[in-house]
Design a protein around this motif. Structure first.
Motif, PDB file in Angstrom:
ATOM      1  N   LEU A  79     -22.309  68.211 -17.616  1.00 29.11           N
ATOM      2  CA  LEU A  79     -21.664  67.462 -16.540  1.00 29.11           C
ATOM      3  C   LEU A  79     -22.600  66.391 -15.971  1.00 29.11           C
ATOM      4  O   LEU A  79     -22.205  65.257 -15.739  1.00 29.11           O
ATOM      5  N   LEU A  89     -34.399  59.101 -12.426  1.00 26.61           N
ATOM      6  CA  LEU A  89     -33.746  57.819 -12.698  1.00 26.61           C
ATOM      7  C   LEU A  89     -32.401  57.664 -12.003  1.00 26.61           C
ATOM      8  O   LEU A  89     -32.000  56.554 -11.660  1.00 26.61           O
ATOM      9  N   VAL A  90     -31.709  58.792 -11.831  1.00 24.56           N
ATOM     10  CA  VAL A  90     -30.385  58.693 -11.208  1.00 24.56           C
ATOM     11  C   VAL A  90     -30.405  59.092  -9.732  1.00 24.56           C
ATOM     12  O   VAL A  90     -29.375  59.113  -9.078  1.00 24.56           O
ATOM     13  N   MET A 129     -23.330  66.679  -6.772  1.00 25.73           N
ATOM     14  CA  MET A 129     -22.973  67.541  -7.898  1.00 25.73           C
ATOM     15  C   MET A 129     -23.841  68.801  -7.924  1.00 25.73           C
ATOM     16  O   MET A 129     -23.367  69.911  -8.149  1.00 25.73           O
ATOM     17  N   TRP A 136     -21.191  71.915  -8.963  1.00 25.46           N
ATOM     18  CA  TRP A 136     -19.923  71.626  -9.628  1.00 25.46           C
ATOM     19  C   TRP A 136     -19.815  72.300 -10.994  1.00 25.46           C
ATOM     20  O   TRP A 136     -18.733  72.711 -11.396  1.00 25.46           O
ATOM     21  N   VAL A 175     -23.399  61.258 -15.019  1.00 18.01           N
ATOM     22  CA  VAL A 175     -23.866  60.480 -13.861  1.00 18.01           C
ATOM     23  C   VAL A 175     -24.399  59.114 -14.312  1.00 18.01           C
ATOM     24  O   VAL A 175     -23.882  58.078 -13.886  1.00 18.01           O
ATOM     25  N   PRO A 176     -25.393  59.064 -15.201  1.00 16.86           N
ATOM     26  CA  PRO A 176     -25.826  57.743 -15.665  1.00 16.86           C
ATOM     27  C   PRO A 176     -24.782  57.031 -16.529  1.00 16.86           C
ATOM     28  O   PRO A 176     -24.678  55.801 -16.473  1.00 16.86           O
ATOM     29  N   LEU A 227     -24.293  60.619  -6.553  1.00 18.50           N
ATOM     30  CA  LEU A 227     -23.407  61.541  -7.271  1.00 18.50           C
ATOM     31  C   LEU A 227     -24.158  62.762  -7.784  1.00 18.50           C
ATOM     32  O   LEU A 227     -23.681  63.894  -7.686  1.00 18.50           O
ATOM     33  N   TYR A 228     -25.358  62.521  -8.312  1.00 15.69           N
ATOM     34  CA  TYR A 228     -26.136  63.636  -8.843  1.00 15.69           C
ATOM     35  C   TYR A 228     -26.430  64.663  -7.748  1.00 15.69           C
ATOM     36  O   TYR A 228     -26.306  65.876  -7.952  1.00 15.69           O
ATOM     37  N   LEU A 270     -31.862  55.891 -21.062  1.00 13.74           N
ATOM     38  CA  LEU A 270     -31.343  57.237 -20.806  1.00 13.74           C
ATOM     39  C   LEU A 270     -29.939  57.384 -21.407  1.00 13.74           C
ATOM     40  O   LEU A 270     -29.613  58.411 -22.023  1.00 13.74           O
ATOM     41  N   TRP A 301     -31.554  55.672  -5.412  1.00 15.96           N
ATOM     42  CA  TRP A 301     -30.361  55.838  -4.576  1.00 15.96           C
ATOM     43  C   TRP A 301     -30.616  56.862  -3.477  1.00 15.96           C
ATOM     44  O   TRP A 301     -29.907  57.849  -3.345  1.00 15.96           O
ATOM     45  N   ASP A 315     -34.333  51.259 -17.901  1.00 12.81           N
ATOM     46  CA  ASP A 315     -34.538  52.715 -17.933  1.00 12.81           C
ATOM     47  C   ASP A 315     -33.212  53.445 -18.105  1.00 12.81           C
ATOM     48  O   ASP A 315     -33.112  54.426 -18.842  1.00 12.81           O
ATOM     49  N   LEU A 316     -32.203  52.944 -17.412  1.00  9.12           N
ATOM     50  CA  LEU A 316     -30.905  53.606 -17.463  1.00  9.12           C
ATOM     51  C   LEU A 316     -30.262  53.448 -18.848  1.00  9.12           C
ATOM     52  O   LEU A 316     -29.646  54.376 -19.374  1.00  9.12           O
TER      53      LEU A 316
END
Lengths: 223, 485
Positions: B252, A29-30, A176, A181, B256-257, A172-173, B58, A34, B54-55
């Protein structure tokens, strides 16, 4: 410590008999929305950063010191703050010496307390490195340390950041994970996505609120 | 409506303040314009509805997971931060939190504090507390600075000075700072920058809030656009972060989301200019950054909300402000009408746990339950559902054991009796018919003034013939017609 125990006890009482919820973090999803090809990665970063008034230049890696000099010339600035303990700082100093640049090179080489006044008011520009960029959001990743302190990218009205084209990641993911990180963060890790700005008066966008009024990103192409 | 004379003294009730705000056309224009623009920006930032939903799901799961192990995560956060050199403090009340902050300042013999934006410090009324003890506490977020100069409180959690337009700010700067009056926003910001930079340099202590506290790494994450947060946490020799216990997340990667949801929901930005991750004080060989970093973890009613599995969801909140931007009530009455630190829909569901329903008895009902807040919430807090629950708690009798602080604030024996009669009337056919008989004959006797209703409507008068009666006649005549054909 009684406040601590009272708070924790109350929370534990409320949770009695329950289980922690499972970790169902969804990487896709993240990351999936992207993702970019190498060319579009740079394009996206540029487009997003330029949309928030960042000046972006792409140039061969060995030409950046000359570009920095030209940027200062065109703005008629008197000095630039640099990090003498870094490889790029040394490169800048070499260029300055070789080309007799007229702007003062100001080295960030002592604790802030010893020259706060000068650092806050008299420095015109700075040049720092980055440890990467993020295409999805148009961001730079700064990893300040002893050699390149935190205030360098905050106090001067003009901040010039060096970004290696090969170090731009999709999101970003991804960066990282790639840079691991969670295994150890610096005192202050920063994502910078443009010059300082505010819209607190009537939602009118104004740049240079408290940090740099101008951000210039030099994307260095590998040779 | 515009012809009403504005009243200057502060109204003490929600209703009073609401009528004042509604009569202030300048205020309404300022809010309407800003909220419309923020709604548009959010919609643009979430252009793919599937991705958005979806986000949000989450985001909800991440917060729910964190809350389901909150005490353990708080301990992990404390251990990690301590390992990193950060001093962690705990406070059950705002008074305790203020004492802790003041203690840190006193130990440094500090007299000047510069503050990045922090809603928790507003909860604490830290500025007043410190001012009483001769410590100057200056707001450095441009919006917060403006409202502080004018002796006001923020009217929006993200855009504190959104109720003012540029002309009002221009006059304020002219009157308070002695600068030439200018309507140019860039010039106004330049004035703020110059004034505040001086303060950043001189400050003994910097105070900030926290957007997310990461247990895994012992990291405090702050998002901002101006750089005042970075200034407050980097320039002064001591940094004190204050935050609610609900801000902790497990890993960490969880941020992100959450950061994406936060900045897109709040401002429609893919990311803020700065995302600032602080994991400790200055290391021995480093050249800047504070030598001391403190974190104050504040309860102030949060464990009370936590104790109720339904109300616990209020602690999902990541303080983006989207619910107020989309709220038809907030847009019309503005933030100050709520009279508390957190305005808008989120304010209505978190404030009762902090101050009790007795202090905010009108909060749960100041909503049309249109559902917009719940629909846009990035962490899916069912705000309308929680408002309904609070309405119920608000009218419980002491015997029904209300489960929210000062529940039953609006309990009234008379109202309860009236409803009992009403229920009896409508559930017993014989009594209902008797009532109908009376109402259709003596309808003229209903009073001309029936409270708020008659402010904008004519008083209702029962019809001379009831619906039952008319229906019976209608069906009867149809039956006759049917018979003839």
């Amino acid at each position: 410590m009684s406040a601590r125990n009272n708070i924790l006890n109350r929370l534990r009482t409320s949770l009695a008999g329950t289980e922690p919820r499972p970790d169902d973090f969804d990487e896709a999803l993240v990351t999936e929305p992207w993702q970019y090809t190498p060319e579009s990665r740079i394009q996206r970063l540029r487009a997003l950063m330029e949309a928030v008034q960042t000046e972006v230049h792409q140039l061969p890696a060995d030409q950046w010191p000359a570009k920095v000099q030209a940027l200062l010339e065109s703005r008629n600035l008197a000095n630039i703050l640099y990090a003498p303990g870094t490889a790029h700082g040394q490169k800048l100093a070499e260029h300055w010496q070789a080309h007799g640049a007229r702007q003062d090179l100001v080295a960030y080489d002592r604790p802030v307390e010893q020259w706060k006044e000068e650092l806050f008011w008299e420095v015109d520009a700075s040049v720092t490195g980055t440890v990467g960029g993020i295409a999805a959001t148009g961001s730079l990743v700064l990893w300040p340390d002893r050699n390149e302190p935190r205030l360098m990218s905050l106090l001067p009205p003009l901040h010039i950041a060096l970004l290696k084209a090969s170090e731009i990641e999709d999101n970003l993911y991804a960066i990282m994970q790639k840079q691991n990180w969670s295994a150890g963060l610096p005192t202050n890790l920063l994502l910078v996505s443009g010059p300082s700005k505010t819209a607190d008066i009537e939602q009118v966008l104004a740049y240079g609120a408290h940090g740099p009024k101008e951000l210039v990103v030099l994307i260095l192409e590998d040779q | 409506m515009n012809q009403r004379i504005p009243v200057t003294e502060l109204e003490s009730s929600f209703r009073g303040r609401a009528s004042e705000a509604l009569a202030d056309s300048q205020l309404r224009t300022n809010f309407r314009t800003a909220m419309d623009s923020l709604m548009r920006k959010r919609a643009d930032a979430f252009s793919d509805p599937d991705e958005r939903e979806d986000l949000r799901e989450l985001g909800n799961h991440i917060k729910a997971r964190a809350l389901s192990q909150l005490p353990d995560l708080l301990e992990q956060l404390e251990a990690k931060l301590t390992e990193n050199g950060v001093k962690v403090h705990w406070a059950e009340t705002t008074e305790e939190a203020n004492q802790i902050v003041h203690g840190i300042i006193e130990a440094k013999k500090g007299s000047q504090v510069v503050k990045g934006k922090s809603m928790v410090s507003e909860e604490m009324e830290m500025n007043d507390y410190l001012a009483e003890r001769n410590v100057e506490c200056l707001e450095s977020d441009m919006g917060e600075y403006i409202v502080q100069l004018d002796g006001e409180k923020p009217s929006h959690i993200i855009m504190p000075a959104i109720h003012k337009n540029r002309h009002q700010v221009a006059r304020l700067f002219h009157n308070k700072l002695g600068v030439e009056e200018t309507d140019d926003v860039n010039e106004l910001i330049r004035i703020g920058r110059r004034t505040l930079r001086e303060k950043f340099m001189e400050a003994d202590v910097g105070v900030s809030g926290v957007n997310f506290a990461i247990a895994e790494t012992g990291t405090l994450l702050l998002v901002e656009n101006e750089g005042n947060g970075r200034m407050s946490t980097t320039a002064p020799p001591v940094h004190v972060a204050v935050t609610g216990i609900e801000k902790v997340v497990e890993n960490l990667r969880d941020v992100v989301p959450l950061v994406s949801l936060l900045t897109r929901s709040a401002l429609g930005q893919p990311i803020t200019t700065y995302v600032n991750l602080i994991s400790g004080p200055r290391k021995p060989d480093e050249l800047d950054g504070p030598e001391e970093v403190h974190l104050v973890l504040l309860d102030n009613g949060r464990t009370r909300a936590f104790a109720d599995a339904q109300m616990r969801q209020t602690l999902n909140c990541i303080r983006c402000g989207a619910c107020m931007n989309h709220c038809p009530v907030y847009t019309r009455v503005g933030g100050h009408t709520y009279g508390e630190v957190y305005p808008g829909p989120i304010g209505k569901i978190v404030t009762p746990h902090m101050v009790g329903l007795k202090q905010v008895p009108d909060h749960p009902s100041a909503s049309s339950l249109c559902g917009a807040c719940g629909e846009v919430c990035p962490v899916k807090i069912p705000i309308p559902e929680l408002l309904q629950r609070l309405r119920q708690e608000n009218v419980k009798s002491p015997k029904e054991h209300p489960q929210v602080k000062d529940g039953g604030a609006k309990y009234s024996r008379t109202e309860r009796a009236v409803w009992r009669v009403w229920a009896g009337l409508n559930t017993s056919p014989a009594i209902y018919r008797l009532f109908l008989w009376g109402a259709t004959r003596f309808g003229k006797l209903t009073p001309k003034n029936v409270g708020p209703w008659t402010q904008n409507h004519s008083a209702p008068v029962p019809a001379r013939r009831s619906l039952h009666d008319l229906a019976r006649q209608h069906l009867g005549s149809q039956g006759t017609k049917g018979g003839r054909s």
